[in-house]
Structure formats: structure tokens, C-alpha cells
Design an enzyme around this catalytic site. Structure first.
Site, PDB file in Angstrom:
ATOM      1  N   ASP A   1      38.692  41.927 -71.977  1.00 27.02           N
ATOM      2  CA  ASP A   1      38.687  41.973 -73.437  1.00 27.02           C
ATOM      3  C   ASP A   1      39.989  42.628 -73.894  1.00 27.02           C
ATOM      4  O   ASP A   1      40.367  43.683 -73.376  1.00 27.02           O
ATOM      5  CB  ASP A   1      37.494  42.793 -73.939  1.00 27.02           C
ATOM      6  CG  ASP A   1      37.267  42.620 -75.431  1.00 27.02           C
ATOM      7  OD1 ASP A   1      36.709  41.590 -75.814  1.00 27.02           O
ATOM      8  OD2 ASP A   1      37.660  43.518 -76.191  1.00 27.02           O
ATOM      9  N   LEU A   2      40.693  41.992 -74.821  1.00 28.61           N
ATOM     10  CA  LEU A   2      41.926  42.591 -75.341  1.00 28.61           C
ATOM     11  C   LEU A   2      41.569  43.793 -76.223  1.00 28.61           C
ATOM     12  O   LEU A   2      40.666  43.715 -77.055  1.00 28.61           O
ATOM     13  CB  LEU A   2      42.728  41.574 -76.143  1.00 28.61           C
ATOM     14  CG  LEU A   2      43.273  40.366 -75.377  1.00 28.61           C
ATOM     15  CD1 LEU A   2      44.174  39.531 -76.279  1.00 28.61           C
ATOM     16  CD2 LEU A   2      44.033  40.786 -74.137  1.00 28.61           C
TER      17      LEU A   2
ATOM     18  N   ASP B   1      38.807  36.912 -78.086  1.00 25.73           N
ATOM     19  CA  ASP B   1      39.765  37.530 -77.164  1.00 25.73           C
ATOM     20  C   ASP B   1      39.099  37.885 -75.848  1.00 25.73           C
ATOM     21  O   ASP B   1      39.558  38.787 -75.142  1.00 25.73           O
ATOM     22  CB  ASP B   1      40.373  38.780 -77.803  1.00 25.73           C
ATOM     23  CG  ASP B   1      39.319  39.823 -78.134  1.00 25.73           C
ATOM     24  OD1 ASP B   1      38.198  39.446 -78.484  1.00 25.73           O
ATOM     25  OD2 ASP B   1      39.626  41.031 -78.031  1.00 25.73           O
TER      26      ASP B   1
END
Length: 294
Positions: free
Chosen positions: A173-174, A216
Site C-alpha cells: 500500500d502506498l 494504490d
């Protein structure tokens, strides 16, 4: 349809053979040819079927087909070359034939008939493949999408069970991506996602598969145990500073790893990897954690 014989040996023999074949050519069963060519929606299978058909009716030992960036081959490429092109509404198909002997007028007529028959099923197969790829791959990043991920993960778990081995799932996950989108806009956000997908592709091994499953969030299916997956995660983190487009916007990521357990189903494997990813976020982000439940 334009065509040209690249090489013609011994013209006298050529015409002698042509006359000899006038009453000896096997009758071409067009219905059977059509059925064979329409039996598959895989372009390579259709092309191989085409090669088999013309090899049965004509002295053609091999052929190549060039369409756009795609190349298809059948047989051993040696002999007299015959180059032809077929123009469609959207593209041009270039065909290179390799002959055991020059074609007689009757054989050339047969080739025209078979080429006309192969065009439609081949184009159908190409369009079907394109639609299948669009259904399985993320349009923005080119990685596999959520649908394709679910298909692959089930097969990967089953294969690991048969081999009594392991796979590991990495969930990525960004960090603070929503704030980046809000501050710089969705165009920048899309460029960041695309750049990060390229970074993932550079970091994984040939045996690993990467997917973007939404927003994302990315996942990677790795062959091997959690230690092997940890190497991939460390490589991703170390590669971030090397991508200027990502460092310009301060992009970081959190990663979680779960190693498959005997008789485990996809949902629990994903849940454990996702839980490890949130542990990485809680630990300060820009790091990875391995799920302790093995």
C-alpha cells in the site's frame, strides 16, 4: 491482394509440373477448412491450423505471418520464398511462404481460397485475445487486475499444495497516497502509480507475479517462503530512492508478507498479508512486516 514469387527456378520444369498437376490436385474441402479454422479463439492455434491445412494441400513447407508487432511461425523456414500481403480495414498481414517447388496456377488459386478463409477466424482470435487481455490487466499500469489475481492465486495455492511447497503473498500500500492525490491531482497520482508498477516489475523475479487490485493497493505472488518474499520487499524499498519521479513526491510504501499454510484458502492468506501490511504502517511506514502466523 499483392503477391510476388521471390525466386523461380527452372521455368521449363515449372510449367511442365503445372500441366501435370491440372488433373491431379486433390479437391479442397472448403467446409472442413472453415470448421478447422473456427475451432479455436487462440491466434497461434488458428495460425498453426492454417499451416497444417496448406501443408496438406500445397507444397508449402513453412510460413511466417507478421501483423503489427506480432509474429507467428510454422514449419522449417527453408525453400523457395513466396511473399504476399493481405490488407484489411485496420492493418496489413504479411505472409512469407517457403515452398518445396513453385506453385502451379491451380495451386495458386487454392492458396487464394484458403487465405481468404483464414482471415476472418484469425482476426476474430486476435480481437478475442485483446479483449481477454483487457479483462485481465490493469489499463493504467499493465499489471494484472483483481480478477486475474483471483484466478492466479487459486492456481498458485493448489500448485504449492501438490508440490508440498510454499508460496508467499505480498500486499503493498502506498503511504499517504490520498494526500498526494488531493494536493497534486489525479494526473500526478496516475503517473506515480504507473512509475511504482514499473519499480515492482524491476524488483520481482521471473517466477513472481504482480497485480494492482485497486487504488494504490498492489499484491505480489512469490514462489517460496517468507524469507524469499522478504528479499523482494527489501529490494522494492531500496529501489524507491532510485526513481526520481517517486522521490519528487516523497512516495513511500508499506508491505506485508504471509506465507501459505497447508490447506489454506485464498481469503485467509490475503487477510494475513493485509494484517502484516498494517503492522508495517503502525511501525512507521516504509518498511515490511511478516505475518507471524505460519
Amino acid at each position: 491482394m499483392d503477391f510476388a514469387i521471390a525466386t523461380e527456378l527452372f521455368p521449363e520444369d515449372y510449367w511442365y509440373r503445372s500441366n501435370a498437376h491440372l488433373h491431379m490436385e486433390p479437391e479442397l474441402d472448403l467446409v472442413q477448412v472453415i470448421q478447422q479454422l473456427h475451432a479455436s479463439l487462440d491466434p497461434r492455434t488458428v495460425f498453426a491450423c492454417y499451416g497444417k491445412v496448406i501443408g496438406q494441400h500445397l507444397p508449402i513447407k513453412a510460413l511466417q505471418l507478421f501483423v503489427g508487432e506480432h509474429k507467428f511461425s510454422w514449419g522449417r523456414h527453408h525453400g523457395i520464398e513466396l511473399t504476399r500481403s493481405i490488407k484489411t480495414e485496420s492493418e496489413t498481414l504479411r505472409l512469407h511462404y517457403y515452398l518445396a517447388m513453385p506453385l502451379s496456377p491451380i495451386q495458386m488459386k487454392q492458396l487464394n481460397h484458403i487465405e481468404a478463409l483464414v482471415l476472418q477466424p484469425f482476426q476474430n482470435a486476435m480481437k478475442y485475445q485483446q479483449m481477454s487481455n483487457q479483462a485481465m490487466f490493469d489499463a493504467l499500469t499493465g499489471l494484472g487486475n483483481r480478477y486475474y489475481f483471483r484466478k492466479v492465486i487459486h492456481k498458485s495455492i493448489a500448485r504449492a499444495e501438490r508440490r508440498q511447497s510454499h508460496i508467499s503473498l505480498i500486499v503493498i500500500d502506498l503511504d499517504k497516497f490520498k494526500q498526494l492525490n488531493d494536493q497534486f491531482g489525479h494526473t500526478v497520482g496516475d503517473n506515480v502509480l504507473n512509475s511504482f508498477a514499473s519499480l515492482i516489475n524491476e524488483s520481482i523475479r521471473d517466477t513472481d507475479q504482480a497485480f494492482r487490485i485497486g487504488g494504490d493497493e498492489f499484491v505480489i505472488i512469490t514462489e517460496g517462503n517468507a524469507e524469499a518474499a522478504s528479499i523482494v520487499c527489501q529490494r522494492i524499498i531500496e529501489s524507491l530512492p532510485l526513481h526520481s519521479h517517486l522521490t519528487d513526491y516523497g512516495v513511500k510504501c508499506s508491505l506485508g508478507i504471509a506465507q501459505s499454510r497447508p490447506k489454506e484458502v485464498f481469503t485467509t492468506l490475503y487477510e494475513r498479508a493485509d494484517k502484516a501490511m498494517y503492522q508495517a504502517k503502525a511501525a512507521g511506514r516504509n518498511c515490511f512486516k511478516v505475518c507471524a502466523d505460519k
